[in-house]
Write a protein that holds these residues in place. Sequence first.
Motif, PDB file in Angstrom:
ATOM      1  N   ILE A  44       3.854  -9.000  -6.024  1.00  0.00           N
ATOM      2  CA  ILE A  44       3.651  -8.038  -4.935  1.00  0.00           C
ATOM      3  C   ILE A  44       4.865  -8.020  -4.010  1.00  0.00           C
ATOM      4  O   ILE A  44       5.309  -6.958  -3.557  1.00  0.00           O
ATOM      5  CB  ILE A  44       2.372  -8.375  -4.152  1.00  0.00           C
ATOM      6  N   ALA A  45       5.430  -9.194  -3.737  1.00  0.00           N
ATOM      7  CA  ALA A  45       6.592  -9.275  -2.854  1.00  0.00           C
ATOM      8  C   ALA A  45       7.790  -8.519  -3.417  1.00  0.00           C
ATOM      9  O   ALA A  45       8.683  -8.115  -2.671  1.00  0.00           O
ATOM     10  CB  ALA A  45       6.965 -10.741  -2.612  1.00  0.00           C
ATOM     11  N   ALA A  46       7.828  -8.303  -4.735  1.00  0.00           N
ATOM     12  CA  ALA A  46       8.913  -7.554  -5.367  1.00  0.00           C
ATOM     13  C   ALA A  46       8.575  -6.086  -5.552  1.00  0.00           C
ATOM     14  O   ALA A  46       9.361  -5.338  -6.135  1.00  0.00           O
ATOM     15  CB  ALA A  46       9.255  -8.186  -6.714  1.00  0.00           C
ATOM     16  N   GLY A  47       7.398  -5.654  -5.094  1.00  0.00           N
ATOM     17  CA  GLY A  47       7.009  -4.253  -5.215  1.00  0.00           C
ATOM     18  C   GLY A  47       6.356  -3.901  -6.535  1.00  0.00           C
ATOM     19  O   GLY A  47       6.160  -2.722  -6.839  1.00  0.00           O
ATOM     20  N   ILE A  48       5.994  -4.898  -7.326  1.00  0.00           N
ATOM     21  CA  ILE A  48       5.389  -4.668  -8.640  1.00  0.00           C
ATOM     22  C   ILE A  48       3.926  -4.285  -8.461  1.00  0.00           C
ATOM     23  O   ILE A  48       3.209  -4.878  -7.650  1.00  0.00           O
ATOM     24  CB  ILE A  48       5.545  -5.920  -9.517  1.00  0.00           C
ATOM     25  N   ASP A  49       3.468  -3.299  -9.234  1.00  0.00           N
ATOM     26  CA  ASP A  49       2.111  -2.771  -9.096  1.00  0.00           C
ATOM     27  C   ASP A  49       1.049  -3.607  -9.796  1.00  0.00           C
ATOM     28  O   ASP A  49      -0.126  -3.543  -9.429  1.00  0.00           O
ATOM     29  CB  ASP A  49       2.048  -1.344  -9.648  1.00  0.00           C
ATOM     30  N   GLY A  50       1.430  -4.357 -10.825  1.00  0.00           N
ATOM     31  CA  GLY A  50       0.442  -5.144 -11.548  1.00  0.00           C
ATOM     32  C   GLY A  50       1.046  -5.819 -12.760  1.00  0.00           C
ATOM     33  O   GLY A  50       2.254  -5.723 -13.023  1.00  0.00           O
ATOM     34  N   PHE A  51       0.214  -6.521 -13.506  1.00  0.00           N
ATOM     35  CA  PHE A  51       0.618  -7.174 -14.746  1.00  0.00           C
ATOM     36  C   PHE A  51       0.071  -6.402 -15.941  1.00  0.00           C
ATOM     37  O   PHE A  51      -1.039  -5.850 -15.886  1.00  0.00           O
ATOM     38  CB  PHE A  51       0.085  -8.607 -14.824  1.00  0.00           C
ATOM     39  N   ILE A  52       0.842  -6.366 -17.016  1.00  0.00           N
ATOM     40  CA  ILE A  52       0.330  -5.992 -18.331  1.00  0.00           C
ATOM     41  C   ILE A  52      -0.015  -7.307 -19.021  1.00  0.00           C
ATOM     42  O   ILE A  52       0.876  -8.118 -19.282  1.00  0.00           O
ATOM     43  CB  ILE A  52       1.372  -5.207 -19.142  1.00  0.00           C
TER      44      ILE A  52
ATOM     45  N   ALA B 217       0.827  -1.208   0.000  1.00  0.00           N
ATOM     46  CA  ALA B 217       0.000   0.000   0.000  1.00  0.00           C
ATOM     47  C   ALA B 217       0.859   1.255   0.000  1.00  0.00           C
ATOM     48  O   ALA B 217       0.564   2.233  -0.704  1.00  0.00           O
ATOM     49  CB  ALA B 217      -0.927  -0.002   1.216  1.00  0.00           C
ATOM     50  N   ALA B 218       1.951   1.261   0.785  1.00  0.00           N
ATOM     51  CA  ALA B 218       2.814   2.440   0.842  1.00  0.00           C
ATOM     52  C   ALA B 218       3.512   2.679  -0.488  1.00  0.00           C
ATOM     53  O   ALA B 218       3.602   3.818  -0.963  1.00  0.00           O
ATOM     54  CB  ALA B 218       3.843   2.274   1.960  1.00  0.00           C
ATOM     55  N   LEU B 219       3.993   1.610  -1.126  1.00  0.00           N
ATOM     56  CA  LEU B 219       4.672   1.781  -2.413  1.00  0.00           C
ATOM     57  C   LEU B 219       3.723   2.269  -3.497  1.00  0.00           C
ATOM     58  O   LEU B 219       4.121   3.005  -4.399  1.00  0.00           O
ATOM     59  CB  LEU B 219       5.321   0.465  -2.843  1.00  0.00           C
ATOM     60  N   ARG B 220       2.466   1.877  -3.413  1.00  0.00           N
ATOM     61  CA  ARG B 220       1.505   2.301  -4.440  1.00  0.00           C
ATOM     62  C   ARG B 220       1.139   3.776  -4.332  1.00  0.00           C
ATOM     63  O   ARG B 220       0.528   4.320  -5.252  1.00  0.00           O
ATOM     64  CB  ARG B 220       0.240   1.435  -4.351  1.00  0.00           C
ATOM     65  N   GLU B 221       1.496   4.407  -3.235  1.00  0.00           N
ATOM     66  CA  GLU B 221       1.211   5.827  -3.090  1.00  0.00           C
ATOM     67  C   GLU B 221       2.092   6.691  -3.986  1.00  0.00           C
ATOM     68  O   GLU B 221       1.774   7.841  -4.254  1.00  0.00           O
ATOM     69  CB  GLU B 221       1.387   6.256  -1.633  1.00  0.00           C
ATOM     70  N   TYR B 222       3.188   6.150  -4.440  1.00  0.00           N
ATOM     71  CA  TYR B 222       4.073   6.912  -5.310  1.00  0.00           C
ATOM     72  C   TYR B 222       3.504   6.964  -6.728  1.00  0.00           C
ATOM     73  O   TYR B 222       2.869   6.018  -7.203  1.00  0.00           O
ATOM     74  CB  TYR B 222       5.468   6.290  -5.327  1.00  0.00           C
ATOM     75  N   ASP B 223       3.764   8.078  -7.406  1.00  0.00           N
ATOM     76  CA  ASP B 223       3.245   8.246  -8.761  1.00  0.00           C
ATOM     77  C   ASP B 223       3.827   7.236  -9.737  1.00  0.00           C
ATOM     78  O   ASP B 223       3.137   6.757 -10.631  1.00  0.00           O
ATOM     79  CB  ASP B 223       3.548   9.664  -9.273  1.00  0.00           C
ATOM     80  N   LYS B 224       5.108   6.942  -9.584  1.00  0.00           N
ATOM     81  CA  LYS B 224       5.753   6.051 -10.539  1.00  0.00           C
ATOM     82  C   LYS B 224       5.310   4.612 -10.304  1.00  0.00           C
ATOM     83  O   LYS B 224       5.137   4.177  -9.163  1.00  0.00           O
ATOM     84  CB  LYS B 224       7.269   6.192 -10.442  1.00  0.00           C
ATOM     85  N   LYS B 225       5.157   3.882 -11.416  1.00  0.00           N
ATOM     86  CA  LYS B 225       4.620   2.530 -11.361  1.00  0.00           C
ATOM     87  C   LYS B 225       5.557   1.547 -12.052  1.00  0.00           C
ATOM     88  O   LYS B 225       6.311   1.919 -12.957  1.00  0.00           O
ATOM     89  CB  LYS B 225       3.242   2.467 -12.028  1.00  0.00           C
ATOM     90  N   VAL B 226       5.473   0.296 -11.625  1.00  0.00           N
ATOM     91  CA  VAL B 226       6.210  -0.790 -12.263  1.00  0.00           C
ATOM     92  C   VAL B 226       5.234  -1.930 -12.532  1.00  0.00           C
ATOM     93  O   VAL B 226       4.589  -2.439 -11.608  1.00  0.00           O
ATOM     94  CB  VAL B 226       7.378  -1.282 -11.386  1.00  0.00           C
ATOM     95  N   PHE B 227       5.109  -2.287 -13.800  1.00  0.00           N
ATOM     96  CA  PHE B 227       4.252  -3.394 -14.220  1.00  0.00           C
ATOM     97  C   PHE B 227       5.113  -4.474 -14.869  1.00  0.00           C
ATOM     98  O   PHE B 227       6.182  -4.187 -15.411  1.00  0.00           O
ATOM     99  CB  PHE B 227       3.202  -2.919 -15.228  1.00  0.00           C
ATOM    100  N   ALA B 228       4.648  -5.714 -14.836  1.00  0.00           N
ATOM    101  CA  ALA B 228       5.332  -6.825 -15.497  1.00  0.00           C
ATOM    102  C   ALA B 228       4.437  -7.374 -16.599  1.00  0.00           C
ATOM    103  O   ALA B 228       3.251  -7.633 -16.365  1.00  0.00           O
ATOM    104  CB  ALA B 228       5.670  -7.929 -14.492  1.00  0.00           C
ATOM    105  N   PHE B 229       4.997  -7.555 -17.773  1.00  0.00           N
ATOM    106  CA  PHE B 229       4.229  -8.034 -18.922  1.00  0.00           C
ATOM    107  C   PHE B 229       4.015  -9.541 -18.797  1.00  0.00           C
ATOM    108  O   PHE B 229       4.960 -10.323 -18.739  1.00  0.00           O
ATOM    109  CB  PHE B 229       4.971  -7.717 -20.215  1.00  0.00           C
TER     110      PHE B 229
END
Length: 693
Positions: free
Chosen positions: A327-335, A249-261
């Motif tokens: 999630i354990a790696a801090g990734i916001d979601g999948f593409i 939840a804390a990491l998702r507060e940041y504007d920048k995102k990381v997704f995995a394809f």
Amino acid sequence: MSIPRRPLLAVTATVAYVAATGLSPAAATAPVSAVIQASDDVFISQAAPETVYGSAEWMSVCVKTCNDATNAERRALMSFKVSGVPANAQNVTMTLQVSAARTSATTVSAHKVSGTWSESATNWKTRPTFGTTALATRTGFTAGAVAALDVSKAYTGNGAYSFGLTASAGPVAVLHSSRTSGKGPSLKITYTVGTSTATPTPTPTPSGSATPTRTPTTSPSTTPTASPSPTAEPTASATCLPFDKPSAAALREYDKKVFAFYFPPYPLSVDNKDPAKDQYASWLDPAGSSGMYAAQGGHSRDRPLPRPVRSGDWRQADFEVEIRQAIAAGIDGFIYEHHTSASDQRFNQFPKLLAAAKAVDPGFQIMLSPDFPTAKGAAQDKVISDILMAKGHPSLYHLSDGTIPLAPFYPERQTPAWWDELRTKLSAQGMKTVLVPIFLDWSGSGKTEWNNSVAGYSSWGVRWQSSTDGYRKAGLEAAKRGRFYMAPAALEDVRPRDKRYWEPSNSGTLRQSFIKAQEGGADIISLLTWNDYAESWLAPSVERGYAPLDVVAYHTMWFKTGKWPTIKRDALYYFHRSHRTDAPFDAAKQTIGPIAIPYGDKAADEVELLAFLKEPGTLTITQGGDVQTKEVTAAGMVSFKAALKPGTTPVFELKRDGKVIQTVKSHTPIKQSVVYQDLINHAGGGPNCRRPL
């Protein structure tokens, strides 16, 4: 006569004590231990492949040339039933204990075993699958003494566990079986009861420049709308990373995102079969798939971490595991590359992925990458119906203004007008979208005809280190055009099926991709890919474990917060190939010819130690008689490389004040010659902890 076995009652007794005394779980912090006797144990012999040694009072473990014979390897198997460990158990360690019947200098490794077996029926021919990566290794056994191997990496909670022992050097190791009273193998579990202290979370300091608000019509922002998120890590021990990671939840507060394809053809399991006989096993086998890939030595060189056959809705259960890993790696979601198929069920699982995301954590979002017909002027109806499957789903990623980003791969196979028309039709169906094209190649030049049709730019990117500066240039150009930028990042790209690979400089391309994306002001990073085991993958796998994903976690936290994480725990990781790129191969079997670099950086035959140090120290890479050292004068992450030495197995070491702090031995010996080329980077190392799989 076989002696009945049952676990000791330490686990149950402790839980009863907590209930009787009224102590809260957090208060019961004293370590608790339980010793569980094997429910089955047996050894198997390659020299007697049909013999079952279920009544033997000892277990024999030996190398292939056992007793100077050929094809005479011996292995041991043992299984345990773990129960009574509370769900809130912390600091769990699991130790395999075996008693030696004779003294020997044998080197023995413990492996996780998958598949069914029993001491009354299993022989060499019917043996289960041994995990490729060793959980623990030790050299030397003393008659009458108990030898311990730390198998904590295998711990996933209560349930059945099977382990196998193999030998890599030395004479026969003779161990007592459970048929010898009181001396059979056992499993010791130690833990503390209670919840762990909450991981400190940094105060979010979002940068206004990072918010993609550059499109003149829709003004999208990558900040998702608020959704419920957990405040503590649900998937892994706090010690799984060298640094303290904030909550999801804390990491998702940041504007920048990381997704995995996410590429649907390669899920955690294709067919829910025994890993020894499933589709991945076939793809790894040169003779598998009816010999379709025999000329190149198999379809691929790695596979996801194997899991047992599941009952019930196994596809959704598999998605849930992968989501927890991400999630354990801090990734916001999948593409997710989505289209429905009339013939291949792997492509028809989008609803289950959405359901899995909602079940695990609604804050984990799915960005849609719709597949589409490439014929000029093709109808858009099926694409629209596929996209509408996700309409209104809480796990579908959307921007703060409510628009849904569409991120198709190689969209230039249709015109910008084609995509404009598709979005107009979706809008008429009540689904407002914006386009974030993942071009096959874009480094900041050209594609200007797309500008009025897109909210942001992206590309499939490159897989060699020297070209990652294109990500910086692309980010700066996207900003000039008033659009946001989604930068690619990958470990490597190896394609044995079509004779190509690119030089990734061990972990260098992955790390530099993040750095160049940050320098170019990227708003999102797309990891390419999560799971395409035929080309490029970052998901936990047999040949790499969690090493690449831990590197992603470190760089993700930096990308989001703008500060390198403070290293709290020393951790050594390694990346290297199993042979030199010019090692001779068997041209009579690999008949396609050499797998080669078509363009990009030249081949680099190096072993990399990627060390995360909480304070200065001395690093060593040992390959046989070749010893290379590096003095590190400050805490942090450091890459240390040495020339790859065939005929050795690298050993990595950290010392301080002359004292060995940590030693990691590679699971991948470096061969002088091979039958088939294997040009992927094998990897390993990292903290010993509980993982989502």
